[in-house]
Design a protein around this motif. Structure first.
Motif, PDB file in Angstrom:
ATOM      1  N   ALA A  28      31.107  25.323  28.463  1.00 32.60           N
ATOM      2  CA  ALA A  28      31.249  23.871  28.511  1.00 32.60           C
ATOM      3  C   ALA A  28      32.183  23.426  29.630  1.00 32.60           C
ATOM      4  O   ALA A  28      32.126  22.292  30.069  1.00 32.60           O
ATOM      5  CB  ALA A  28      31.792  23.364  27.169  1.00 32.60           C
ATOM      6  N   GLY A  29      33.043  24.296  30.088  1.00 27.04           N
ATOM      7  CA  GLY A  29      34.032  23.943  31.107  1.00 27.04           C
ATOM      8  C   GLY A  29      33.415  23.725  32.467  1.00 27.04           C
ATOM      9  O   GLY A  29      32.274  24.069  32.739  1.00 27.04           O
ATOM     10  N   GLN A  30      34.207  23.138  33.311  1.00 25.63           N
ATOM     11  CA  GLN A  30      33.791  22.859  34.678  1.00 25.63           C
ATOM     12  C   GLN A  30      33.835  24.162  35.484  1.00 25.63           C
ATOM     13  O   GLN A  30      34.627  25.049  35.183  1.00 25.63           O
ATOM     14  CB  GLN A  30      34.751  21.781  35.156  1.00 25.63           C
ATOM     15  N   PRO A  31      32.944  24.322  36.475  1.00 27.81           N
ATOM     16  CA  PRO A  31      32.934  25.566  37.247  1.00 27.81           C
ATOM     17  C   PRO A  31      34.257  25.754  37.982  1.00 27.81           C
ATOM     18  O   PRO A  31      34.903  24.781  38.357  1.00 27.81           O
ATOM     19  CB  PRO A  31      31.777  25.386  38.230  1.00 27.81           C
ATOM     20  N   VAL A  32      34.652  27.009  38.135  1.00 22.05           N
ATOM     21  CA  VAL A  32      35.908  27.309  38.818  1.00 22.05           C
ATOM     22  C   VAL A  32      35.647  28.054  40.123  1.00 22.05           C
ATOM     23  O   VAL A  32      34.673  28.779  40.259  1.00 22.05           O
ATOM     24  CB  VAL A  32      36.871  28.129  37.932  1.00 22.05           C
ATOM     25  N   CYS A  33      36.526  27.826  41.068  1.00 17.13           N
ATOM     26  CA  CYS A  33      36.475  28.479  42.371  1.00 17.13           C
ATOM     27  C   CYS A  33      37.830  29.128  42.610  1.00 17.13           C
ATOM     28  O   CYS A  33      38.781  28.877  41.886  1.00 17.13           O
ATOM     29  CB  CYS A  33      36.187  27.456  43.464  1.00 17.13           C
ATOM     30  N   LYS A  34      37.914  29.938  43.643  1.00 17.99           N
ATOM     31  CA  LYS A  34      39.192  30.537  44.019  1.00 17.99           C
ATOM     32  C   LYS A  34      39.460  30.248  45.478  1.00 17.99           C
ATOM     33  O   LYS A  34      38.567  30.371  46.314  1.00 17.99           O
ATOM     34  CB  LYS A  34      39.176  32.047  43.804  1.00 17.99           C
ATOM     35  N   PRO A  35      40.691  29.879  45.792  1.00 14.53           N
ATOM     36  CA  PRO A  35      41.038  29.705  47.198  1.00 14.53           C
ATOM     37  C   PRO A  35      41.164  31.078  47.868  1.00 14.53           C
ATOM     38  O   PRO A  35      41.302  32.095  47.183  1.00 14.53           O
ATOM     39  CB  PRO A  35      42.404  29.013  47.125  1.00 14.53           C
ATOM     40  N   THR A  36      41.106  31.087  49.179  1.00 10.05           N
ATOM     41  CA  THR A  36      41.306  32.312  49.935  1.00 10.05           C
ATOM     42  C   THR A  36      42.714  32.275  50.511  1.00 10.05           C
ATOM     43  O   THR A  36      43.072  31.324  51.208  1.00 10.05           O
ATOM     44  CB  THR A  36      40.278  32.424  51.075  1.00 10.05           C
ATOM     45  N   PHE A  75      49.946  32.460  42.344  1.00 11.30           N
ATOM     46  CA  PHE A  75      49.451  33.766  42.770  1.00 11.30           C
ATOM     47  C   PHE A  75      50.623  34.728  42.714  1.00 11.30           C
ATOM     48  O   PHE A  75      51.782  34.321  42.699  1.00 11.30           O
ATOM     49  CB  PHE A  75      48.830  33.722  44.169  1.00 11.30           C
ATOM     50  N   GLU A  76      50.308  35.993  42.636  1.00 12.68           N
ATOM     51  CA  GLU A  76      51.336  37.022  42.659  1.00 12.68           C
ATOM     52  C   GLU A  76      51.229  37.810  43.944  1.00 12.68           C
ATOM     53  O   GLU A  76      50.125  38.065  44.430  1.00 12.68           O
ATOM     54  CB  GLU A  76      51.184  37.978  41.471  1.00 12.68           C
ATOM     55  N   MET A  77      52.378  38.166  44.476  1.00 11.87           N
ATOM     56  CA  MET A  77      52.424  39.101  45.590  1.00 11.87           C
ATOM     57  C   MET A  77      53.038  40.370  45.057  1.00 11.87           C
ATOM     58  O   MET A  77      54.076  40.348  44.394  1.00 11.87           O
ATOM     59  CB  MET A  77      53.265  38.556  46.741  1.00 11.87           C
ATOM     60  N   GLY A  78      52.361  41.475  45.320  1.00 15.45           N
ATOM     61  CA  GLY A  78      52.887  42.779  44.965  1.00 15.45           C
ATOM     62  C   GLY A  78      53.587  43.378  46.167  1.00 15.45           C
ATOM     63  O   GLY A  78      53.190  43.152  47.310  1.00 15.45           O
ATOM     64  N   PHE A  79      54.646  44.104  45.915  1.00 18.36           N
ATOM     65  CA  PHE A  79      55.420  44.749  46.974  1.00 18.36           C
ATOM     66  C   PHE A  79      55.654  46.205  46.599  1.00 18.36           C
ATOM     67  O   PHE A  79      55.916  46.516  45.438  1.00 18.36           O
ATOM     68  CB  PHE A  79      56.788  44.077  47.145  1.00 18.36           C
ATOM     69  N   SER A  80      55.570  47.068  47.595  1.00 19.47           N
ATOM     70  CA  SER A  80      55.979  48.449  47.436  1.00 19.47           C
ATOM     71  C   SER A  80      57.277  48.582  48.228  1.00 19.47           C
ATOM     72  O   SER A  80      57.278  48.477  49.455  1.00 19.47           O
ATOM     73  CB  SER A  80      54.914  49.400  47.969  1.00 19.47           C
ATOM     74  N   ARG A  81      58.384  48.762  47.498  1.00 14.47           N
ATOM     75  CA  ARG A  81      59.702  48.802  48.114  1.00 14.47           C
ATOM     76  C   ARG A  81      60.156  50.243  48.295  1.00 14.47           C
ATOM     77  O   ARG A  81      60.120  51.042  47.360  1.00 14.47           O
ATOM     78  CB  ARG A  81      60.707  48.072  47.220  1.00 14.47           C
ATOM     79  N   LYS A 121      46.068  38.208  41.405  1.00 15.76           N
ATOM     80  CA  LYS A 121      46.152  37.210  40.326  1.00 15.76           C
ATOM     81  C   LYS A 121      46.242  35.781  40.863  1.00 15.76           C
ATOM     82  O   LYS A 121      47.160  35.038  40.541  1.00 15.76           O
ATOM     83  CB  LYS A 121      47.312  37.512  39.389  1.00 15.76           C
ATOM     84  N   VAL A 122      45.265  35.397  41.662  1.00 10.71           N
ATOM     85  CA  VAL A 122      45.206  34.030  42.192  1.00 10.71           C
ATOM     86  C   VAL A 122      44.596  33.125  41.148  1.00 10.71           C
ATOM     87  O   VAL A 122      43.492  33.376  40.656  1.00 10.71           O
ATOM     88  CB  VAL A 122      44.379  33.982  43.491  1.00 10.71           C
TER      89      VAL A 122
END
Length: 129
Positions: A28-36, A75-81, A121-122
């Motif tokens: 029933a929901g409205q269609p979703v898109c994802k930004p780039t 959104f999440e940014m992952g880091f390898s420290r 996770k955008v």
């Protein structure tokens, strides 16, 4: 034994009801898109006194052309420290996306470096009509 049957029946009924609500809401929901999102202009500052910290910063460009006007999300940014005298560590930081771009930054100690980074996770947005 009858308590166990009631318990299983109740759990099954609740599970099926939840599944039907979730499926109905998705249809029933409205269609979703994802930004780039694209990471650009990455910089690592020199360490500063007295904290001995360095700042990793970047600009994240956001192509939200498929999204409704004035959309934003997370959104999440992952880091390898990498640490000079310690254990390497992967971690994530959450930021807000908004077109056309956002500046992001994370503090590191002087003996740490960023081996790699990535976006995940955008949050989706309502599609443009």
């Amino acid at each position: 034994m009858s308590d166990r049957r009631v318990s299983h029946s109740s759990c099954l009924a609740a599970l099926l009801a939840g599944l039907m609500v979730f499926t109905g809401a998705a249809q029933a929901g409205q269609p979703v898109c994802k930004p780039t999102l694209v990471v650009q202009d990455v910089q690592f500052s020199k360490w500063t006194l007295p904290s001995m910290e360095r700042k990793w910063s970047a600009t994240v460009t956001v192509d939200a052309s498929r999204c409704a006007a004035n959309s934003s999300g997370y959104f999440e940014m992952g880091f390898s420290r990498a640490k000079e005298y310690g254990i390497d560590l992967d971690f994530r930081e959450q930021f807000v996306w908004m077109a056309p771009s956002v500046k992001v930054g994370v503090d590191f100690w002087a003996d740490e470096a960023v081996e790699s980074y990535w976006i995940e996770k955008v949050t989706p947005c309502p599609c443009r009509e």
